[in-house]
Design a protein around this motif. Structure first.
Motif, PDB file in Angstrom:
ATOM      1  N   VAL A  62     -24.082 -10.125  15.384  1.00 47.47           N
ATOM      2  CA  VAL A  62     -22.697  -9.740  15.094  1.00 47.47           C
ATOM      3  C   VAL A  62     -22.378  -9.962  13.624  1.00 47.47           C
ATOM      4  O   VAL A  62     -21.804  -9.101  12.953  1.00 47.47           O
ATOM      5  CB  VAL A  62     -21.718 -10.510  16.003  1.00 47.47           C
ATOM      6  CG1 VAL A  62     -20.284 -10.316  15.548  1.00 47.47           C
ATOM      7  CG2 VAL A  62     -21.873 -10.075  17.450  1.00 47.47           C
ATOM      8  N   LEU A  63     -22.782 -11.126  13.081  1.00 52.24           N
ATOM      9  CA  LEU A  63     -22.448 -11.444  11.691  1.00 52.24           C
ATOM     10  C   LEU A  63     -23.182 -10.562  10.692  1.00 52.24           C
ATOM     11  O   LEU A  63     -22.625 -10.149   9.685  1.00 52.24           O
ATOM     12  CB  LEU A  63     -22.746 -12.912  11.396  1.00 52.24           C
ATOM     13  CG  LEU A  63     -21.825 -13.922  12.072  1.00 52.24           C
ATOM     14  CD1 LEU A  63     -22.267 -15.331  11.739  1.00 52.24           C
ATOM     15  CD2 LEU A  63     -20.386 -13.710  11.668  1.00 52.24           C
ATOM     16  N   VAL A  64     -24.457 -10.273  10.949  1.00 54.14           N
ATOM     17  CA  VAL A  64     -25.256  -9.547   9.964  1.00 54.14           C
ATOM     18  C   VAL A  64     -25.177  -8.038  10.146  1.00 54.14           C
ATOM     19  O   VAL A  64     -25.043  -7.299   9.175  1.00 54.14           O
ATOM     20  CB  VAL A  64     -26.723 -10.029  10.010  1.00 54.14           C
ATOM     21  CG1 VAL A  64     -27.600  -9.213   9.083  1.00 54.14           C
ATOM     22  CG2 VAL A  64     -26.805 -11.496   9.651  1.00 54.14           C
ATOM     23  N   VAL A  65     -25.224  -7.570  11.383  1.00 52.86           N
ATOM     24  CA  VAL A  65     -25.296  -6.132  11.617  1.00 52.86           C
ATOM     25  C   VAL A  65     -23.907  -5.514  11.766  1.00 52.86           C
ATOM     26  O   VAL A  65     -23.555  -4.572  11.071  1.00 52.86           O
ATOM     27  CB  VAL A  65     -26.166  -5.827  12.858  1.00 52.86           C
ATOM     28  CG1 VAL A  65     -26.196  -4.345  13.147  1.00 52.86           C
ATOM     29  CG2 VAL A  65     -27.571  -6.358  12.646  1.00 52.86           C
ATOM     30  N   TYR A  66     -23.117  -6.075  12.661  1.00 52.87           N
ATOM     31  CA  TYR A  66     -21.839  -5.446  12.965  1.00 52.87           C
ATOM     32  C   TYR A  66     -20.733  -5.835  11.994  1.00 52.87           C
ATOM     33  O   TYR A  66     -19.789  -5.077  11.799  1.00 52.87           O
ATOM     34  CB  TYR A  66     -21.411  -5.778  14.402  1.00 52.87           C
ATOM     35  CG  TYR A  66     -22.368  -5.242  15.424  1.00 52.87           C
ATOM     36  CD1 TYR A  66     -22.514  -3.876  15.623  1.00 52.87           C
ATOM     37  CD2 TYR A  66     -23.147  -6.093  16.190  1.00 52.87           C
ATOM     38  CE1 TYR A  66     -23.401  -3.376  16.552  1.00 52.87           C
ATOM     39  CE2 TYR A  66     -24.031  -5.607  17.131  1.00 52.87           C
ATOM     40  CZ  TYR A  66     -24.155  -4.243  17.307  1.00 52.87           C
ATOM     41  OH  TYR A  66     -25.022  -3.750  18.228  1.00 52.87           O
ATOM     42  N   ARG A  67     -20.829  -7.035  11.412  1.00 52.91           N
ATOM     43  CA  ARG A  67     -19.808  -7.483  10.461  1.00 52.91           C
ATOM     44  C   ARG A  67     -20.434  -7.729   9.100  1.00 52.91           C
ATOM     45  O   ARG A  67     -20.054  -8.641   8.381  1.00 52.91           O
ATOM     46  CB  ARG A  67     -19.166  -8.773  10.969  1.00 52.91           C
ATOM     47  CG  ARG A  67     -18.296  -8.588  12.188  1.00 52.91           C
ATOM     48  CD  ARG A  67     -17.602  -9.875  12.569  1.00 52.91           C
ATOM     49  NE  ARG A  67     -16.901 -10.432  11.435  1.00 52.91           N
ATOM     50  CZ  ARG A  67     -16.736 -11.737  11.244  1.00 52.91           C
ATOM     51  NH1 ARG A  67     -17.230 -12.596  12.080  1.00 52.91           N
ATOM     52  NH2 ARG A  67     -16.079 -12.175  10.203  1.00 52.91           N
ATOM     53  N   GLY A  68     -21.382  -6.915   8.722  1.00 50.24           N
ATOM     54  CA  GLY A  68     -22.116  -7.125   7.480  1.00 50.24           C
ATOM     55  C   GLY A  68     -21.237  -7.119   6.242  1.00 50.24           C
ATOM     56  O   GLY A  68     -21.410  -7.926   5.340  1.00 50.24           O
ATOM     57  N   PHE A  69     -20.261  -6.217   6.198  1.00 49.71           N
ATOM     58  CA  PHE A  69     -19.389  -6.127   5.025  1.00 49.71           C
ATOM     59  C   PHE A  69     -18.570  -7.403   4.868  1.00 49.71           C
ATOM     60  O   PHE A  69     -18.429  -7.937   3.766  1.00 49.71           O
ATOM     61  CB  PHE A  69     -18.473  -4.904   5.157  1.00 49.71           C
ATOM     62  CG  PHE A  69     -17.672  -4.628   3.921  1.00 49.71           C
ATOM     63  CD1 PHE A  69     -18.289  -4.154   2.774  1.00 49.71           C
ATOM     64  CD2 PHE A  69     -16.311  -4.838   3.904  1.00 49.71           C
ATOM     65  CE1 PHE A  69     -17.556  -3.906   1.624  1.00 49.71           C
ATOM     66  CE2 PHE A  69     -15.571  -4.589   2.765  1.00 49.71           C
ATOM     67  CZ  PHE A  69     -16.194  -4.115   1.628  1.00 49.71           C
ATOM     68  N   ASP A  70     -18.054  -7.916   5.978  1.00 51.90           N
ATOM     69  CA  ASP A  70     -17.297  -9.161   5.954  1.00 51.90           C
ATOM     70  C   ASP A  70     -18.189 -10.316   5.529  1.00 51.90           C
ATOM     71  O   ASP A  70     -17.787 -11.179   4.755  1.00 51.90           O
ATOM     72  CB  ASP A  70     -16.694  -9.417   7.339  1.00 51.90           C
ATOM     73  CG  ASP A  70     -15.865 -10.676   7.380  1.00 51.90           C
ATOM     74  OD1 ASP A  70     -15.049 -10.872   6.475  1.00 51.90           O
ATOM     75  OD2 ASP A  70     -16.045 -11.459   8.322  1.00 51.90           O
ATOM     76  N   THR A  71     -19.424 -10.339   6.028  1.00 48.50           N
ATOM     77  CA  THR A  71     -20.353 -11.406   5.683  1.00 48.50           C
ATOM     78  C   THR A  71     -20.699 -11.364   4.197  1.00 48.50           C
ATOM     79  O   THR A  71     -20.829 -12.407   3.553  1.00 48.50           O
ATOM     80  CB  THR A  71     -21.624 -11.310   6.547  1.00 48.50           C
ATOM     81  OG1 THR A  71     -21.235 -11.343   7.928  1.00 48.50           O
ATOM     82  CG2 THR A  71     -22.572 -12.452   6.268  1.00 48.50           C
ATOM     83  N   VAL A  72     -20.827 -10.172   3.625  1.00 48.69           N
ATOM     84  CA  VAL A  72     -21.084 -10.062   2.186  1.00 48.69           C
ATOM     85  C   VAL A  72     -19.926 -10.665   1.404  1.00 48.69           C
ATOM     86  O   VAL A  72     -20.124 -11.376   0.412  1.00 48.69           O
ATOM     87  CB  VAL A  72     -21.328  -8.586   1.780  1.00 48.69           C
ATOM     88  CG1 VAL A  72     -21.284  -8.410   0.287  1.00 48.69           C
ATOM     89  CG2 VAL A  72     -22.663  -8.119   2.316  1.00 48.69           C
ATOM     90  N   GLY A  73     -18.696 -10.425   1.855  1.00 49.61           N
ATOM     91  CA  GLY A  73     -17.534 -11.035   1.204  1.00 49.61           C
ATOM     92  C   GLY A  73     -17.592 -12.553   1.262  1.00 49.61           C
ATOM     93  O   GLY A  73     -17.287 -13.235   0.273  1.00 49.61           O
ATOM     94  N   GLU A  74     -18.013 -13.097   2.401  1.00 49.83           N
ATOM     95  CA  GLU A  74     -18.143 -14.546   2.529  1.00 49.83           C
ATOM     96  C   GLU A  74     -19.242 -15.079   1.612  1.00 49.83           C
ATOM     97  O   GLU A  74     -19.107 -16.166   1.047  1.00 49.83           O
ATOM     98  CB  GLU A  74     -18.424 -14.915   3.984  1.00 49.83           C
ATOM     99  CG  GLU A  74     -17.253 -14.629   4.898  1.00 49.83           C
ATOM    100  CD  GLU A  74     -17.593 -14.747   6.368  1.00 49.83           C
ATOM    101  OE1 GLU A  74     -18.762 -15.074   6.693  1.00 49.83           O
ATOM    102  OE2 GLU A  74     -16.706 -14.515   7.193  1.00 49.83           O
ATOM    103  N   VAL A  75     -20.311 -14.330   1.450  1.00 46.56           N
ATOM    104  CA  VAL A  75     -21.385 -14.744   0.543  1.00 46.56           C
ATOM    105  C   VAL A  75     -20.860 -14.809  -0.891  1.00 46.56           C
ATOM    106  O   VAL A  75     -21.172 -15.742  -1.642  1.00 46.56           O
ATOM    107  CB  VAL A  75     -22.601 -13.798   0.655  1.00 46.56           C
ATOM    108  CG1 VAL A  75     -23.590 -14.027  -0.470  1.00 46.56           C
ATOM    109  CG2 VAL A  75     -23.275 -13.967   2.002  1.00 46.56           C
TER     110      VAL A  75
END
Length: 175
Positions: A143-156
């Motif tokens: 979910v974090l990497v594939v489906y919410r990848g854009f959000d995870t990039v923001g968190e990075v």
């Protein structure tokens, strides 16, 4: 309402108020750490352990430590004891605004709640069924990497900016 949730809300709102009205940066930083721990507890009560751990590590831990280092390096541990009502009024206005909107929110699990009605994102069953097809064994990772990848990039980017801030504060001349 859950009594533990009520206590956590009082601690968080009280902590925010204390941080806003304290004039001593050192005392405000210590109160901010307590506020961060209150927020972490609140997230844990609301069954969001990933957010609770992040808040405890970043909000209460790293941020408080960086603020303490910045105070120590600048030597501004005390401020004149004049009391300014403007931050207290800003916090009170925010609390009133939030308190006015919370009763309008649907309770978690209600059929009219957007997540339960399927209006937001996809139902949980979709992620549970399709995560193995992506080659990811852990559903949360999928979910974090594939489906919410854009959000995870923001968190990075946020974590990267925090790391740079830590290097700026900790770097430079000797203590």
């Amino acid at each position: 309402m859950n009594p533990l949730l009520a206590v956590a809300l009082v601690v968080v709102v009280g902590g925010a108020f204390v941080v806003a009205v304290l004039r001593d940066p050192l005392a405000a930083t210590v109160a901010f750490g307590g506020y961060g721990l209150g927020m972490a507890t609140l997230w844990a009560i609301l069954r969001a352990p990933d957010v609770a751990l992040t808040e405890a590590a970043v909000g209460a831990g790293i941020t408080s430590a960086l603020l303490l280092v910045a105070i120590a390096r600048t030597g501004c541990a005390t401020v004149p004891a004049s009391f300014d009502w403007r931050p207290a009024l800003a916090v009170a206005a925010l609390v009133v605004a939030l308190a006015a909107t919370v009763p309008a929110l649907p309770t978690g699990g209600e059929p009219i709640a957007p997540g339960a009605a399927g209006d937001v994102g996809r139902p949980a069953g979709f992620y549970l069924a399709n995560a193995p097809e992506l080659g990811v064994k852990n559903v949360v990772t999928a979910v974090l990497v594939v489906y919410r990848g854009f959000d995870t990039v923001g968190e990075v980017f946020v974590v990267f900016a925090a790391g740079l801030a830590a290097l700026v504060v900790l770097g430079g001349r000797e203590w």
